[in-house]
Scaffold this active site. Structure first.
Site, PDB file in Angstrom:
ATOM      1  N   GLU A  48     -10.920   0.512  -3.574  1.00 50.65           N
ATOM      2  CA  GLU A  48     -11.248   0.221  -2.176  1.00 50.65           C
ATOM      3  C   GLU A  48     -11.953   1.394  -1.503  1.00 50.65           C
ATOM      4  O   GLU A  48     -11.512   2.540  -1.607  1.00 50.65           O
ATOM      5  CB  GLU A  48      -9.934  -0.114  -1.452  1.00 50.65           C
ATOM      6  CG  GLU A  48     -10.085  -0.623  -0.033  1.00 50.65           C
ATOM      7  CD  GLU A  48      -8.737  -1.012   0.591  1.00 50.65           C
ATOM      8  OE1 GLU A  48      -7.746  -1.196  -0.158  1.00 50.65           O
ATOM      9  OE2 GLU A  48      -8.678  -1.108   1.826  1.00 50.65           O
ATOM     10  N   GLY A  95      -3.923  -4.034   6.122  1.00 49.74           N
ATOM     11  CA  GLY A  95      -2.908  -3.707   7.111  1.00 49.74           C
ATOM     12  C   GLY A  95      -3.206  -2.379   7.775  1.00 49.74           C
ATOM     13  O   GLY A  95      -3.943  -1.558   7.228  1.00 49.74           O
ATOM     14  N   ASP A 148      -7.117   2.967  -3.281  1.00 48.09           N
ATOM     15  CA  ASP A 148      -7.862   3.002  -2.013  1.00 48.09           C
ATOM     16  C   ASP A 148      -8.166   4.457  -1.691  1.00 48.09           C
ATOM     17  O   ASP A 148      -7.255   5.271  -1.542  1.00 48.09           O
ATOM     18  CB  ASP A 148      -7.015   2.364  -0.899  1.00 48.09           C
ATOM     19  CG  ASP A 148      -7.768   2.261   0.430  1.00 48.09           C
ATOM     20  OD1 ASP A 148      -8.935   2.704   0.501  1.00 48.09           O
ATOM     21  OD2 ASP A 148      -7.175   1.739   1.400  1.00 48.09           O
ATOM     22  N   SER A 162       0.873  -1.168   0.000  1.00 47.83           N
ATOM     23  CA  SER A 162       0.000   0.000   0.000  1.00 47.83           C
ATOM     24  C   SER A 162       0.911   1.220   0.000  1.00 47.83           C
ATOM     25  O   SER A 162       1.694   1.410   0.928  1.00 47.83           O
ATOM     26  CB  SER A 162      -0.879  -0.021   1.251  1.00 47.83           C
ATOM     27  OG  SER A 162      -1.624   1.163   1.346  1.00 47.83           O
ATOM     28  N   ASP A 194     -13.731  -1.940   2.823  1.00 49.53           N
ATOM     29  CA  ASP A 194     -12.813  -1.971   3.968  1.00 49.53           C
ATOM     30  C   ASP A 194     -13.553  -1.427   5.195  1.00 49.53           C
ATOM     31  O   ASP A 194     -14.218  -2.180   5.923  1.00 49.53           O
ATOM     32  CB  ASP A 194     -11.544  -1.143   3.625  1.00 49.53           C
ATOM     33  CG  ASP A 194     -10.558  -0.985   4.774  1.00 49.53           C
ATOM     34  OD1 ASP A 194     -10.822  -1.477   5.885  1.00 49.53           O
ATOM     35  OD2 ASP A 194      -9.486  -0.354   4.588  1.00 49.53           O
ATOM     36  N   LYS A 222      -9.694  -6.938   7.993  1.00 52.71           N
ATOM     37  CA  LYS A 222      -8.697  -6.486   8.966  1.00 52.71           C
ATOM     38  C   LYS A 222      -9.106  -7.013  10.331  1.00 52.71           C
ATOM     39  O   LYS A 222     -10.237  -6.795  10.763  1.00 52.71           O
ATOM     40  CB  LYS A 222      -8.638  -4.955   9.010  1.00 52.71           C
ATOM     41  CG  LYS A 222      -7.996  -4.331   7.780  1.00 52.71           C
ATOM     42  CD  LYS A 222      -7.948  -2.829   7.887  1.00 52.71           C
ATOM     43  CE  LYS A 222      -7.302  -2.229   6.647  1.00 52.71           C
ATOM     44  NZ  LYS A 222      -7.487  -0.767   6.582  1.00 52.71           N
ATOM     45  N   LYS A 228      -2.953   5.080  -2.766  1.00 55.30           N
ATOM     46  CA  LYS A 228      -4.018   5.848  -2.119  1.00 55.30           C
ATOM     47  C   LYS A 228      -4.452   6.967  -3.057  1.00 55.30           C
ATOM     48  O   LYS A 228      -3.604   7.575  -3.743  1.00 55.30           O
ATOM     49  CB  LYS A 228      -3.506   6.443  -0.808  1.00 55.30           C
ATOM     50  CG  LYS A 228      -3.147   5.395   0.238  1.00 55.30           C
ATOM     51  CD  LYS A 228      -4.394   4.759   0.815  1.00 55.30           C
ATOM     52  CE  LYS A 228      -4.042   3.813   1.962  1.00 55.30           C
ATOM     53  NZ  LYS A 228      -5.240   3.238   2.593  1.00 55.30           N
ATOM     54  N   LYS A 265      -1.000  -1.067  -4.486  1.00 57.88           N
ATOM     55  CA  LYS A 265      -2.181  -0.271  -4.126  1.00 57.88           C
ATOM     56  C   LYS A 265      -1.714   1.153  -3.906  1.00 57.88           C
ATOM     57  O   LYS A 265      -0.724   1.390  -3.225  1.00 57.88           O
ATOM     58  CB  LYS A 265      -2.807  -0.847  -2.854  1.00 57.88           C
ATOM     59  CG  LYS A 265      -3.677   0.096  -2.029  1.00 57.88           C
ATOM     60  CD  LYS A 265      -4.442  -0.703  -0.981  1.00 57.88           C
ATOM     61  CE  LYS A 265      -4.624   0.056   0.314  1.00 57.88           C
ATOM     62  NZ  LYS A 265      -5.300  -0.757   1.344  1.00 57.88           N
TER      63      LYS A 265
END
Ligand code: OSB
Ligand code: MG
Length: 369
Positions: A214, A291, A189, A136, A239, A263, A164, A162
């Site tokens: 996400e 994570g 995400d 990420s 998520d 998670k 952001k 991934k």
């Protein structure tokens, strides 16, 4: 199993590199660790709350009093038949899944150590000996920096990237990434940075054939995600909004997404995570392990979780050195050139605690009996 002592530790460690999401930037972590002791055997858990109540309502400062005043008194000196009963003892507490999960996961580790078996076995995992890993990557100061980071992580072997996103750091940045890396497994995400009013804008991401998008919408929304998913080709991965097994059932029923990120902390521990997993498996929804910038303890729990059957997609479980100059566990968790982590066969969560280093980063500790 009867817990005679709960030890809380607040540790503080700088991150090797800041981590930025749509809700802010983190330079160092303040983490609460939980040790549960029964007959001289210790089990360890990590509370995955952030430093601020921005991902969800929990934060480092809310954990300590919640655990001391509400969770520890309910689990201490109570005869459990097994760790699967621990969650129910604190189920009357509204929310605070991460705080409760820190204790619950510690009890699973304790059970594994009492049985002298690896944690993955105790939780019913073991579907794979190596788990597939992704990374990420946070929002950077420039697109060039992001491209450089992606290059580094791909060279290290990671199977998927991934990145952001947030308004102002989305379509144009993803386009640049796709131009440079047309073949990679890529996902984004948003950490809830958009609303349904952004539907047309988010549709522009479809042209980049992302693995998934996400949590684009509100942290507590399922219904709008269903509407957005029906307007997108890109699969939505949920998520923040999946906090209970029931949420997972509802989201699947409403077709609010096609993938779920599990998670441990967000759902309150292994028993709930397994229920979410089982629901997804029964409905052909693939899952992966998310994570929360964990230390070695939480990271090791994530590895064990990732051995359950439906964790078929690369998770955000990556090597210790991406986060820490030195981790509190050893050996350091490492990712192979093939982008996998080999699952440890040692008892409990599978790594040693570096006690001297742990003590050196502990800001406060408290024992509850
Ligand atoms: O949304 O997955 C998230 C980190 C903090 C809060 C939320 C998230 C994340 C990550 C980091 O994406 C994953 C990791 O490398 O631990
Ligand atoms: Mg996320």
């Amino acid at each position: 199993m009867k817990i005679d002592r709960v030890v809380l530790r607040h540790i503080r460690m700088p991150l090797v590199h800041f981590f930025e999401t749509s809700f802010g930037r983190t330079y160092h972590r303040d983490i609460i660790l939980v040790e549960v002791v029964s007959d001289g055997v210790s089990g360890w858990g990590e509370v995955t709350a952030g430093e601020n109540p921005f991902y969800n309502e929990e934060w480092t400062g809310s954990i300590w009093p919640l655990l001391i005043q509400y969770v520890a008194p309910r689990v201490l000196n109570y005869q459990f038949n097994g760790p699967e009963e621990v969650g129910a003892r604190t189920a009357h507490i509204r929310g605070h899944f991460m705080a409760r999960g820190g204790v619950e996961t510690a009890c699973w580790d304790l059970q594994a150590r009492m049985k002298n078996e690896p944690l993955w076995k105790t939780i019913g995992g073991g579907a794979r000996r190596e788990i597939p890993c992704g990374v990420s990557i946070g929002i950077q100061d420039s697109v060039e920096q992001l491209l450089g980071k992606i290059e580094t992580e791909l060279a290290a072997g990671y199977q998927r990237i991934k990145m952001k996103i947030k308004p102002g750091w989305d379509v144009d940045v993803v386009r640049r990434v796709r131009e440079k890396f047309p073949q990679i497994k890529l996902m984004v995400d948003a950490n809830s940075a958009y609303t349904l009013a952004d539907r047309n804008h988010l549709q522009k991401l479809d042209e980049f054939y992302l693995m998934m998008m996400e949590q684009p919408l509100a942290h507590d929304d399922i219904i709008d995600h269903a509407e957005l998913q029906s307007a997108l080709e890109t699969p939505i991965c949920l998520d923040e909004c999946i906090r209970t097994p029931h949420h997972a059932e509802q989201a699947i029923r409403l077709r609010a997404g096609r993938i779920i990120n599990i998670k441990l902390g967000r759902v309150g521990g292994f028993a709930a995570a397994k229920r979410v997993h089982d629901t997804c498996l029964a409905n052909d929804i693939p899952v992966w392990c998310g994570g929360m910038l964990e230390s070695g303890i939480g990271r090791a729990h994530n590895i064990a979780l990732s051995t359950l059957r439906d964790f078929v997609l690369p998770g955000d479980v990556s090597s210790s050195k991406r986060y820490w100059a030195r981790d509190i566990t050893c050996p350091a968790i490492e990712v192979s050139p093939a982008g996998t982590i080999t699952v440890s066969d040692r008892p409990g969560f599978g790594y040693e605690i570096d006690t001297d280093f742990l003590n050196s980063v502990t800001a406060r500790h408290e024992t509850v009996t």
